[in-house]
Design a protein around this motif. Structure first.
Motif, PDB file in Angstrom:
ATOM      1  N   ALA A   1       0.777  -1.230   0.050  1.00  0.00           N
ATOM      2  CA  ALA A   1       0.033  -0.071   0.092  1.00  0.00           C
ATOM      3  C   ALA A   1       1.059   1.210  -0.022  1.00  0.00           C
ATOM      4  O   ALA A   1       1.784   1.173   0.671  1.00  0.00           O
ATOM      5  N   SER A   2       0.539   2.252  -0.734  1.00  0.00           N
ATOM      6  CA  SER A   2       1.392   3.478  -0.899  1.00  0.00           C
ATOM      7  C   SER A   2       1.264   4.378   0.518  1.00  0.00           C
ATOM      8  O   SER A   2       0.168   3.968   1.152  1.00  0.00           O
ATOM      9  N   LEU A   3       1.955   5.356   0.478  1.00  0.00           N
ATOM     10  CA  LEU A   3       1.741   6.394   1.596  1.00  0.00           C
ATOM     11  C   LEU A   3       0.434   6.937   1.624  1.00  0.00           C
ATOM     12  O   LEU A   3      -0.162   7.101   2.597  1.00  0.00           O
ATOM     13  N   ASP A   4       0.109   7.494   0.331  1.00  0.00           N
ATOM     14  CA  ASP A   4      -1.074   7.899   0.194  1.00  0.00           C
ATOM     15  C   ASP A   4      -2.307   7.259   0.483  1.00  0.00           C
ATOM     16  O   ASP A   4      -3.527   7.444   1.180  1.00  0.00           O
ATOM     17  N   GLU A   5      -2.139   5.731   0.269  1.00  0.00           N
ATOM     18  CA  GLU A   5      -3.442   4.735   0.526  1.00  0.00           C
ATOM     19  C   GLU A   5      -3.430   4.577   1.906  1.00  0.00           C
ATOM     20  O   GLU A   5      -4.552   4.512   2.418  1.00  0.00           O
ATOM     21  N   LEU A   6      -2.136   4.467   2.633  1.00  0.00           N
ATOM     22  CA  LEU A   6      -2.331   4.473   3.912  1.00  0.00           C
ATOM     23  C   LEU A   6      -2.976   5.399   4.807  1.00  0.00           C
ATOM     24  O   LEU A   6      -3.789   5.433   5.791  1.00  0.00           O
ATOM     25  N   ALA A   7      -2.671   6.804   4.295  1.00  0.00           N
ATOM     26  CA  ALA A   7      -3.361   7.973   4.843  1.00  0.00           C
ATOM     27  C   ALA A   7      -4.663   7.937   4.421  1.00  0.00           C
ATOM     28  O   ALA A   7      -5.422   8.450   5.649  1.00  0.00           O
ATOM     29  N   SER A   8      -5.012   7.524   3.431  1.00  0.00           N
ATOM     30  CA  SER A   8      -6.413   7.242   3.153  1.00  0.00           C
ATOM     31  C   SER A   8      -7.209   6.426   4.440  1.00  0.00           C
ATOM     32  O   SER A   8      -8.300   6.818   4.656  1.00  0.00           O
ATOM     33  N   ALA A   9      -6.489   5.146   4.344  1.00  0.00           N
ATOM     34  CA  ALA A   9      -7.187   4.272   5.206  1.00  0.00           C
ATOM     35  C   ALA A   9      -7.089   4.933   6.626  1.00  0.00           C
ATOM     36  O   ALA A   9      -8.107   4.521   7.477  1.00  0.00           O
ATOM     37  N   ALA A  10      -6.307   5.764   7.006  1.00  0.00           N
ATOM     38  CA  ALA A  10      -6.461   5.927   8.590  1.00  0.00           C
ATOM     39  C   ALA A  10      -7.431   7.186   8.527  1.00  0.00           C
ATOM     40  O   ALA A  10      -8.206   7.180   9.702  1.00  0.00           O
TER      41      ALA A  10
ATOM     42  N   ILE B   1       5.179   4.052   9.628  1.00  0.00           N
ATOM     43  CA  ILE B   1       4.381   4.947  10.455  1.00  0.00           C
ATOM     44  C   ILE B   1       4.734   6.415  10.570  1.00  0.00           C
ATOM     45  O   ILE B   1       5.787   6.673  11.248  1.00  0.00           O
ATOM     46  N   ARG B   2       4.178   7.025   9.575  1.00  0.00           N
ATOM     47  CA  ARG B   2       4.419   8.309   9.353  1.00  0.00           C
ATOM     48  C   ARG B   2       3.388   9.406   9.857  1.00  0.00           C
ATOM     49  O   ARG B   2       2.543   9.276  10.133  1.00  0.00           O
ATOM     50  N   ALA B   3       3.923  10.544   9.816  1.00  0.00           N
ATOM     51  CA  ALA B   3       3.225  11.564  10.364  1.00  0.00           C
ATOM     52  C   ALA B   3       1.766  11.697   9.521  1.00  0.00           C
ATOM     53  O   ALA B   3       0.800  12.332   9.822  1.00  0.00           O
ATOM     54  N   SER B   4       1.858  11.458   8.131  1.00  0.00           N
ATOM     55  CA  SER B   4       0.839  11.318   7.279  1.00  0.00           C
ATOM     56  C   SER B   4      -0.344  10.828   7.733  1.00  0.00           C
ATOM     57  O   SER B   4      -1.591  10.974   7.282  1.00  0.00           O
TER      58      SER B   4
ATOM     59  N   HIS C   1       9.572   4.279  11.721  1.00  0.00           N
ATOM     60  CA  HIS C   1       8.448   4.947  12.397  1.00  0.00           C
ATOM     61  C   HIS C   1       8.880   6.212  13.052  1.00  0.00           C
ATOM     62  O   HIS C   1       9.921   6.259  13.769  1.00  0.00           O
ATOM     63  N   ASP C   2       7.993   7.152  12.838  1.00  0.00           N
ATOM     64  CA  ASP C   2       8.200   8.536  13.429  1.00  0.00           C
ATOM     65  C   ASP C   2       7.628   8.899  14.631  1.00  0.00           C
ATOM     66  O   ASP C   2       6.482   8.883  15.053  1.00  0.00           O
ATOM     67  N   ALA C   3       8.689   8.846  15.542  1.00  0.00           N
ATOM     68  CA  ALA C   3       8.635   8.597  17.066  1.00  0.00           C
ATOM     69  C   ALA C   3       7.840   9.956  17.534  1.00  0.00           C
ATOM     70  O   ALA C   3       6.691  10.035  18.213  1.00  0.00           O
ATOM     71  N   GLU C   4       8.202  11.142  17.138  1.00  0.00           N
ATOM     72  CA  GLU C   4       7.510  12.397  17.506  1.00  0.00           C
ATOM     73  C   GLU C   4       6.171  12.562  17.008  1.00  0.00           C
ATOM     74  O   GLU C   4       5.389  13.077  17.857  1.00  0.00           O
ATOM     75  N   ALA C   5       5.846  12.005  15.747  1.00  0.00           N
ATOM     76  CA  ALA C   5       4.629  12.162  15.430  1.00  0.00           C
ATOM     77  C   ALA C   5       3.653  11.307  15.998  1.00  0.00           C
ATOM     78  O   ALA C   5       2.563  11.717  16.209  1.00  0.00           O
ATOM     79  N   ILE C   6       4.120  10.022  16.252  1.00  0.00           N
ATOM     80  CA  ILE C   6       3.017   9.087  17.067  1.00  0.00           C
ATOM     81  C   ILE C   6       2.935   9.757  18.321  1.00  0.00           C
ATOM     82  O   ILE C   6       1.672   9.572  18.744  1.00  0.00           O
TER      83      ILE C   6
END
Length: 338
Positions: free
Chosen positions: A35-44, A58-61, A82-87
């Motif tokens: 799954a692309s980053l855009d698809e993951l953001a859409s799923a979120a 696991i990115r800020a997006s 994994h973006d620890a600060e964004a999480i």
């Protein structure tokens, strides 16, 4: 209302069946790409829980405007993905899978998942070695294309394994499981690691110590098994390939970034080494999001390729995904209010 759970790749049924008892599960349908980053953001934006395998970023997006995420199930934190600060800023709960309990023998296994992945990966390494030793893939492609054949042909003669030497560069959990098989194939098994084993441990695994240069020059099959860290970036390159016998094969089930991939391609093209079995590649996460294999490697008959799938047995992958699913279900039971 049941929570919505997004799974970004097909996984074995037991984990899906468990999650479907407690949530509305959506599974990314494709098996040829992630799954692309855009698809993951859409799923979120339409899901409350995200199921993550070890390579899922696991990115800020994921936490942008409209995100509904309250929990992310994962097998463990990865600083490179994994973006620890964004999480932390998001407040989304990271639901880490419980690790299976070890048996009395730390080198053993349980069907709950302990020791299964090293066995599966070690056995895949041996499968790549045997494939090269007996030129299985080349023979298969030839017969599918031609149909006719000469019995006892010289065309696909291989060097086999009997009386040959295999060098294990790195000797952790995966290498140990490979050594258990290799020592029963009438092979001399050399190894190298940071700290030499005790004589008792060497006897247990049936292996002999070799310095790195000796391992590369003496082995008929060199198998890369070291962990990736910055100090190991492109640890194996032109120098090491030139040390190898022209009849020797290189096998990598560790990480692609440990190898100077252009140097490997040149060594294969000019006959410096006989061939390769590759389970991992430079162009994989976190270097790129969409993993791919260079065209040069895909064109070579003396190279066997597998898609970084060393744990791909129903027992190993099934246990791994079930533990992540249990972490998500436990959070739903404790915190979901509908």
């Amino acid at each position: 209302m049941l929570p919505k759970i997004y799974v970004p790749l097909p996984i074995p049924d037991p984990a899906l069946e468990l999650m479907r008892q407690y949530g509305d599960v959506e599974v990314f349908p494709w098996t040829h790409r992630d799954a692309s980053l855009d698809e993951l953001a859409s799923a979120a934006r339409r899901s409350h829980y995200l199921f993550c395998m070890h390579h899922t970023p696991i990115r800020a997006s994921l936490f942008g405007p409209g995100s509904k995420l309250v929990g992310i199930g994962t097998s463990g934190y990865r600083a490179d993905l994994h973006d620890a600060e964004a999480i932390k800023a998001s407040g989304v709960r990271i639901l880490e899978a419980k690790r299976p309990e070890p048996p009395a023998d730390p080198d053993g296994y349980t069907m709950e998942g302990y020791g299964l992945n090293p066995r599966a990966t070690g056995q895949l390494m041996v499968a790549l070695l045997l494939n090269l030793a007996y030129r299985v893939t080349e023979s298969d492609h030839y017969l599918r294309g031609v149909g006719f054949f000469q019995e006892m042909t010289m065309q696909f003669m291989g060097q086999g394994t009997t009386g040959k030497t295999v060098g294990l560069y790195g000797f952790g959990k995966v290498a140990k499981q490979a050594a258990r098989v290799l020592t029963n194939m009438d092979m001399t098994v050399l190894y190298n690691k940071r700290t030499r084993l005790t004589p008792e441990e060497e006897a247990k695994w049936g292996v002999q110590w070799a310095e790195p240069d000796e391992l590369f020059t003496q082995s008929d099959y060199v198998c890369l098994l070291v962990n990736f860290e910055d100090a190991n970036h492109e640890l194996v390159g032109e120098k090491q390939f030139k040390m190898m016998k022209p009849t020797a094969y290189f096998i990598n089930v560790a990480r692609g970034r440990i190898v100077d991939e252009p140097a490997l391609i040149r060594a294969l093209q000019d006959g410096t080494i006989a061939g390769a079995g590759l389970e991992v590649f430079r162009s994989e996460p976190p270097v790129v999001h969409d993993a791919y294999v260079p065209a040069e490697l895909r064109k070579m008959d003396n190279v066997v390729l597998t898609p970084h799938n060393g744990g791909a047995t129903y027992a190993s992958r099934g246990a791994q995904t079930l533990h992540i699913a249990r972490a998500i279900v436990a959070d739903i039971k404790a915190n979901w209010k509908g």
